[in-house]
Structures are given as structure tokens and as C-alpha cells.
Design a protein around this motif. Structure first.
Motif, PDB file in Angstrom:
ATOM      1  N   TRP A  32       0.843  -1.200   0.000  1.00  0.00           N
ATOM      2  CA  TRP A  32       0.000   0.000   0.000  1.00  0.00           C
ATOM      3  C   TRP A  32       0.873   1.243   0.000  1.00  0.00           C
ATOM      4  O   TRP A  32       1.964   1.235   0.544  1.00  0.00           O
ATOM      5  CB  TRP A  32      -0.860   0.021   1.254  1.00  0.00           C
ATOM      6  CG  TRP A  32      -2.087  -0.825   1.158  1.00  0.00           C
ATOM      7  CD1 TRP A  32      -2.308  -1.906   0.349  1.00  0.00           C
ATOM      8  CD2 TRP A  32      -3.283  -0.666   1.926  1.00  0.00           C
ATOM      9  NE1 TRP A  32      -3.559  -2.422   0.570  1.00  0.00           N
ATOM     10  CE2 TRP A  32      -4.177  -1.686   1.526  1.00  0.00           C
ATOM     11  CE3 TRP A  32      -3.687   0.236   2.915  1.00  0.00           C
ATOM     12  CZ2 TRP A  32      -5.447  -1.829   2.086  1.00  0.00           C
ATOM     13  CZ3 TRP A  32      -4.928   0.094   3.474  1.00  0.00           C
ATOM     14  CH2 TRP A  32      -5.806  -0.936   3.051  1.00  0.00           C
ATOM     15  N   TRP A  33       0.482   2.344  -0.579  1.00  0.00           N
ATOM     16  CA  TRP A  33      -0.812   2.604  -1.160  1.00  0.00           C
ATOM     17  C   TRP A  33      -0.710   2.415  -2.661  1.00  0.00           C
ATOM     18  O   TRP A  33       0.281   2.859  -3.242  1.00  0.00           O
ATOM     19  CB  TRP A  33      -1.184   4.061  -0.828  1.00  0.00           C
ATOM     20  CG  TRP A  33      -2.580   4.467  -1.181  1.00  0.00           C
ATOM     21  CD1 TRP A  33      -3.087   4.723  -2.411  1.00  0.00           C
ATOM     22  CD2 TRP A  33      -3.655   4.694  -0.278  1.00  0.00           C
ATOM     23  NE1 TRP A  33      -4.410   5.096  -2.324  1.00  0.00           N
ATOM     24  CE2 TRP A  33      -4.785   5.091  -1.029  1.00  0.00           C
ATOM     25  CE3 TRP A  33      -3.777   4.597   1.104  1.00  0.00           C
ATOM     26  CZ2 TRP A  33      -6.009   5.399  -0.441  1.00  0.00           C
ATOM     27  CZ3 TRP A  33      -4.988   4.902   1.678  1.00  0.00           C
ATOM     28  CH2 TRP A  33      -6.093   5.293   0.911  1.00  0.00           C
ATOM     29  N   VAL A  41      -2.665   9.512  -4.179  1.00  0.00           N
ATOM     30  CA  VAL A  41      -2.936   8.938  -2.854  1.00  0.00           C
ATOM     31  C   VAL A  41      -3.999   9.775  -2.141  1.00  0.00           C
ATOM     32  O   VAL A  41      -4.962   9.250  -1.558  1.00  0.00           O
ATOM     33  CB  VAL A  41      -1.652   8.903  -1.992  1.00  0.00           C
ATOM     34  CG1 VAL A  41      -1.962   8.365  -0.590  1.00  0.00           C
ATOM     35  CG2 VAL A  41      -0.578   8.062  -2.648  1.00  0.00           C
ATOM     36  N   ALA A 142      -4.709   8.896   6.694  1.00  0.00           N
ATOM     37  CA  ALA A 142      -4.307   8.165   5.480  1.00  0.00           C
ATOM     38  C   ALA A 142      -3.475   9.079   4.576  1.00  0.00           C
ATOM     39  O   ALA A 142      -2.473   8.654   3.995  1.00  0.00           O
ATOM     40  CB  ALA A 142      -5.541   7.649   4.742  1.00  0.00           C
ATOM     41  N   TYR A 146       0.228   7.796   4.107  1.00  0.00           N
ATOM     42  CA  TYR A 146       0.514   7.183   2.812  1.00  0.00           C
ATOM     43  C   TYR A 146       1.034   8.167   1.766  1.00  0.00           C
ATOM     44  O   TYR A 146       1.753   7.781   0.857  1.00  0.00           O
ATOM     45  CB  TYR A 146      -0.727   6.458   2.297  1.00  0.00           C
ATOM     46  CG  TYR A 146      -1.019   5.190   3.081  1.00  0.00           C
ATOM     47  CD1 TYR A 146      -0.222   4.064   2.939  1.00  0.00           C
ATOM     48  CD2 TYR A 146      -2.072   5.130   3.983  1.00  0.00           C
ATOM     49  CE1 TYR A 146      -0.461   2.908   3.657  1.00  0.00           C
ATOM     50  CE2 TYR A 146      -2.325   3.977   4.712  1.00  0.00           C
ATOM     51  CZ  TYR A 146      -1.515   2.870   4.547  1.00  0.00           C
ATOM     52  OH  TYR A 146      -1.753   1.729   5.276  1.00  0.00           O
ATOM     53  N   ASN A 194       2.384   1.791   7.946  1.00  0.00           N
ATOM     54  CA  ASN A 194       1.838   1.538   6.617  1.00  0.00           C
ATOM     55  C   ASN A 194       1.484   0.053   6.462  1.00  0.00           C
ATOM     56  O   ASN A 194       0.342  -0.318   6.175  1.00  0.00           O
ATOM     57  CB  ASN A 194       2.912   1.981   5.606  1.00  0.00           C
ATOM     58  CG  ASN A 194       2.539   1.748   4.162  1.00  0.00           C
ATOM     59  OD1 ASN A 194       1.832   0.813   3.845  1.00  0.00           O
ATOM     60  ND2 ASN A 194       3.018   2.601   3.282  1.00  0.00           N
TER      61      ASN A 194
END
Ligand code: SF4
Length: 266
Positions: A32-33, A41, A142, A146, A194
Motif C-alpha cells: 500500500w498505497w 494517494v 491516510a 501514505y 503503513n
């Protein structure tokens, strides 16, 4: 606020390490991401609110095909065009306005530069993001984790459910209470945050269903302090007689040696 944890610090840390290494051995690195650039992202984090990732991914793909994965082009697009492109993600009117709010903030507070935004202390950026309409803590974290590589654990519903069922906190723990436990007991590594978050989401999707968890097939079953038994009415858990907690050696074995991030939890 005091974290709603049930154990002492070292036991909490040990429990987190066991869960992390077991999930990594079972599922492998999640990668991810799934995005090419940071703006992608951020858009993905907004578009996946209240919808499955596949819908958000389709909306991102439409933006890319339209040549809109660019701050200037997105900012100058009409609201109706933006709404039309992101329609597959659902709640498209609300999400288009959230994207607009974010772009306006990026322009006014950081001169339109993501580099400048992520060079700012994470706590400050988090406060600024949370002040934007349409951005809650899960989306803000997030973005920070990310896209910005900042150490904010995304304590989303999957993470909270899996770890509550393993007694890391009470089932009623809030987002911020759960995040506080994770921040206090995990090493501050964005790579670890993450991977761990992605693994917890996978465990939640595959086994730790909201109504009826599939503990018997789940790699975390040996670490349950109580055997969870779904009630026939599917309204929650009942607890049967606690079994002895077993180790992990039979399940993960030498694979653990290959774990890229295990050392973070030492
Ligand atoms: S399915 Fe069961 S064993 Fe797996 S994470 Fe959920 S509570 Fe734990």
C-alpha cells in the motif's frame, strides 16, 4: 485521554508484535498505497470514504485518463466535470467539494505545493486537514501516512475491530483512543504503520467480519484470549471458556526471517 488498553506496556507491545509478524507471514507485504503520485494517494483517500476501494480506484482511473491528476488542472476544472469524473466512487457531489476544499487549502496554506505541505510538522498539518469540511481523522491520517510518510496510524474500523477482539482496547474505544495505544506501543516508523494497517484491513476483510468472525480459519486464532463464538442472532460475540494461548512457531516458522519490517517491533 487515557487509552482504553487492558494490559501493561510490554505485554501490549508483545501482542502487537505477534499479530504483526503473523499477519505478514500469512498475507505477505501488502504494497500500500496503490498509487503512482502523492496527489493520487490523497484523491484515493478522499474517494474511498464510505465505499469499496474498487469504486474509488475506478474514479481515480477516470481522473488519470482525463489528465486531471494534476493540481492546476483539478483546481481549474468545473465542479460538474469533477463530479462526473468521480461519479463511480459514490457521494460524488460531497467528495468533489471535499477535493475542492483540499485544493484550496493546499493553495492558500502551502502555495499549491505538496512538498511544502509535507515539510510542515505533521501535527500542524493534521490540525489543518481536520479543519477542512469533509475530512475526518481516518482520511487525514491516510493522507499523512501514505502520501506524506508521517507517523500517524490509521486506526480505522478494521484496525479497531481486529485489535479490540484481541484485547488491545475495549470494543467501545474511539478512533483517537485506539490510535493513542498504537502510537504509545509501536516504534514510530511510517513503514511499519503503513504495512501494519494494510495487514489489519486484510485480516478484517478476510476473516474478522463485523457480525460473524471466521476465527477458525484466521491466522490470529492462536492469540485469542477467549474463543469468540458468534451468537445465532449474529448481534455480537459471546465468550466460551478461554483456551490456553498457543505460540506462533507452527504457523509461521522460518518465514519470519524474511519479514522486512519485523525488526521495527524487536
Ligand atoms: S477473525 Fe477471530 S482470530 Fe481473526 S482477527 Fe478476528 S477475532 Fe481474531
Amino acid at each position: 485521554m487515557r487509552p482504553a488498553t487492558n494490559g501493561n506496556e510490554s505485554e501490549t507491545r508483545r501482542q502487537l508484535r505477534r499479530i504483526y509478524t503473523t499477519l505478514l507471514a500469512a498475507f505477505g507485504p501488502q504494497g500500500w498505497w496503490p498509487a503512482r503520485i502523492r496527489l493520487e494517494v490523497i484523491l484515493g483517500a478522499i474517494l474511498t470514504q464510505n465505499t469499496a476501494w474498487k469504486n474509488a480506484a475506478l474514479a481515480v482511473r477516470r481522473l488519470r485518463q482525463a489528465g486531471m491528476l494534476n493540481h492546476e488542472k483539478l483546481s481549474s476544472a468545473s465542479l460538474s466535470k469533477l463530479e462526473s469524473l468521480i461519479r463511480p466512487a459514490g457521494f460524488f457531489r460531497q467528495k468533489a467539494r471535499t477535493i475542492r476544499n483540499f485544493l484550496r487549502y493546499l493553495e492558500t496554506s502551502h502555495g499549491g505545493s505538496l512538498r511544502a505541505m509535507f515539510s510542515t510538522p505533521g501535527e500542524k498539518v493534521r490540525r489543518e486537514l481536520l479543519a477542512l469540511k469533509g475530512l475526518g481523522p481516518e482520511t487525514a491520517d491516510a493522507i499523512l501516512l501514505y502520501a506524506g510518510g508521517k507517523t500517524f496510524f490509521v486506526a480505522d474500523a478494521y484496525s479497531r475491530r481486529v485489535l479490540a477482539r484481541h484485547d488491545l482496547w475495549k470494543p467501545t474505544a474511539t478512533y483517537s483512543e485506539a490510535q493513542q495505544v498504537l502510537h504509545e506501543h509501536l516504534p514510530g516508523s511510517h513503514a511499519l504503520f503503513n504495512e501494519f494497517h494494510a495487514l489489519l484491513v486484510e485480516a478484517g476483510k478476510r476473516y474478522c467480519k463485523r457480525e460473524v468472525p471466521r476465527c477458525e480459519a484466521c491466522p490470529l486464532e492462536p492469540f485469542l484470549n477467549h474463543r469468540h463464538v458468534a451468537r445465532p442472532d449474529h448481534k455480537g460475540f459471546a465468550f466460551a471458556k478461554p483456551p490456553a494461548v498457543s505460540g506462533v512457531s507452527g504457523r509461521v516458522g522460518p518465514t519470519l526471517k524474511r519479514m522486512e519490517l519485523s525488526h521495527h517491533l524487536g
